[in-house]
Design an enzyme around this catalytic site. Structure first.
Site, PDB file in Angstrom:
ATOM      1  N   ASP A 136       0.832  -1.203   0.000  1.00 32.96           N
ATOM      2  CA  ASP A 136       0.000   0.000   0.000  1.00 32.96           C
ATOM      3  C   ASP A 136       0.864   1.249   0.000  1.00 32.96           C
ATOM      4  O   ASP A 136       0.555   2.236   0.668  1.00 32.96           O
ATOM      5  CB  ASP A 136      -0.914  -0.033   1.239  1.00 32.96           C
ATOM      6  CG  ASP A 136      -2.035   0.999   1.157  1.00 32.96           C
ATOM      7  OD1 ASP A 136      -2.377   1.407   0.031  1.00 32.96           O
ATOM      8  OD2 ASP A 136      -2.556   1.396   2.214  1.00 32.96           O
ATOM      9  N   CYS A 190     -20.290 -14.092  -3.490  1.00 31.81           N
ATOM     10  CA  CYS A 190     -21.153 -13.151  -2.778  1.00 31.81           C
ATOM     11  C   CYS A 190     -22.633 -13.473  -3.000  1.00 31.81           C
ATOM     12  O   CYS A 190     -23.487 -13.049  -2.209  1.00 31.81           O
ATOM     13  CB  CYS A 190     -20.877 -11.717  -3.233  1.00 31.81           C
ATOM     14  SG  CYS A 190     -19.342 -11.018  -2.585  1.00 31.81           S
ATOM     15  N   CYS A 216     -16.698   7.861   1.967  1.00 31.12           N
ATOM     16  CA  CYS A 216     -16.264   6.767   2.841  1.00 31.12           C
ATOM     17  C   CYS A 216     -15.662   7.309   4.140  1.00 31.12           C
ATOM     18  O   CYS A 216     -14.803   8.191   4.122  1.00 31.12           O
ATOM     19  CB  CYS A 216     -15.240   5.909   2.099  1.00 31.12           C
ATOM     20  SG  CYS A 216     -14.571   4.549   3.081  1.00 31.12           S
ATOM     21  N   CYS A 243     -13.373   2.820   9.329  1.00 36.58           N
ATOM     22  CA  CYS A 243     -14.714   2.254   9.502  1.00 36.58           C
ATOM     23  C   CYS A 243     -14.678   0.810   9.046  1.00 36.58           C
ATOM     24  O   CYS A 243     -14.150   0.506   7.968  1.00 36.58           O
ATOM     25  CB  CYS A 243     -15.732   3.045   8.681  1.00 36.58           C
ATOM     26  SG  CYS A 243     -17.421   2.392   8.753  1.00 36.58           S
TER      27      CYS A 243
END
Length: 362
Positions: A136, A190, A216, A243
């Site tokens: 990242d 999913c 977000c 979150c």
């Protein structure tokens, strides 16, 4: 290589090719719509994210790795499960919520060091080779590479999901200059579930597999440097750093694996703490409590901004009802008044907004 990786704390290793051209139209459209918000580096890098060989010349394969991060002491057999335990924090507005991944050591440091050790182990076996490790930390399409290399599939929330580990894991990559057999991707599982979309507090998941980062809470509390849009502040509740809602509600995360490393154990002072206590941290305390962790990157000013918003939401809840865990109205107001004259205009703005929530909720 899998065995070497597991010895270093990784859960799985995969290999992806470098032709990500099929992902370029989606990336370009996402950037064109401005969904990246203030993350200007994403636009400045352009399509280099989808072109590994441009980022690191000579790259012909990408080794992908994932590492579980659920803290070791997570109560796996809590009455309703660890997910319900975390969601329960939302019912205690006076308590600050820090995203699970951020309660321990900075994952950038942990993964980068261990990916380099894995690279060294490979070099010891095959001889010197060109490589570069990422966590990242560069224009890398991590989720795309992970899904292509069999680490899991892209969930509707855009995160990678694994049938044996949910989504509570970090991703890392090693760009290498030697051709390796590519791992087979896995099929999506999913089904018709839309739980992650339905639970998002700010409706940031605007469609399956499409996230508007500007809405977000993780973006707002971490990446965004300026004032948080007023219309989104009430929706943030008591989330002060990140979150986890879309992950907590995901059925696959009942299979989330506890980390085998102590690095991601929860640090004292970052979980289950009262907002008034967190708001009292001066900069020296903030730096001490966040040393070596990811929270430090936002700085003291943004920390106070985030906590101020949560205090305002707690104050509104406290003046509207008397449910247990709502917090003491006077204590909440006193905490906010203590920084009403803060030297930072950003903090003052959010404190003023927070204090007004008590008036509106009275």
């Amino acid at each position: 290589m899998q065995e070497w990786a597991r010895e270093l704390g990784f859960s799985q290793i995969g290999v992806a090719g470098v032709d990500l051209s099929a992902a370029e139209p989606g990336l370009a459209a996402w950037l064109a719509q401005g969904f990246h918000g203030d993350m200007h580096y994403m636009a400045s890098h352009g399509l280099k994210r989808a072109r590994p060989a441009e980022l690191v010349p000579g790259t012909v394969s990408v080794i992908t790795a994932r590492m579980d991060y659920l803290p070791r002491h997570t109560p796996e057999r809590a009455p309703d499960g660890w997910q319900a335990l975390e969601l329960g924090r939302l019912a205690r507005p006076a308590e600050g919520i820090v995203s699970i991944y951020a309660r321990g050591r900075d994952y950038h440091k942990v993964l980068r060091a261990r990916l380099q050790k894995l690279s060294d182990r490979i070099a010891a076996e095959v001889g010197p080779f060109g490589h570069r490790v990422f966590t990242d930390s560069a224009p890398v399409l991590e989720a795309e590479l992970a899904s292509r290399s069999g680490q899991g599939w892209r969930g509707r929330h855009t995160l990678v999901l694994n049938r044996e580990a949910g989504s509570m894991f970090f991703l890392g990559e090693i760009y290498v200059d030697m051709a390796l057999p590519e791992s087979a991707p896995v099929t999506p599982h999913c089904g018709s579930c839309t739980a992650c979309i339905d639970i998002c507090p700010t409706q940031a998941i605007i469609a399956p597999h499409r996230l508007d980062a500007r809405r977000c809470i993780s973006y707002l509390t971490i990446e965004h440097a300026g004032p948080i849009p007023q219309e989104l502040r009430p929706l943030m509740g008591n989330r002060i750093y990140g979150c986890d809602d879309c992950q907590l509600i995901c059925p696959w995360n009942k299979f989330a694996q506890v980390s085998r490393l102590p690095d991601f154990d929860e640090r004292n002072g970052l979980a289950g703490q009262q907002l008034v206590h967190l708001f009292a941290w001066d900069e020296a305390t903030f730096l001490r409590m966040t040393e070596g962790g990811p929270i430090r990157r936002i700085g003291h000013e943004r920390w106070l901004r985030n906590v101020a918003v949560a205090l305002g939401n707690a104050l509104r809840a406290a003046t509207q009802g008397s449910a247990e865990g709502m917090g003491d109205v006077q204590a909440l107001r006193a905490a906010l008044h203590s920084r009403a004259g803060d030297e930072s205009a950003l903090v003052r703005d959010h404190v003023a907004w927070a204090l007004a929530q008590g008036v509106q909720g009275a």
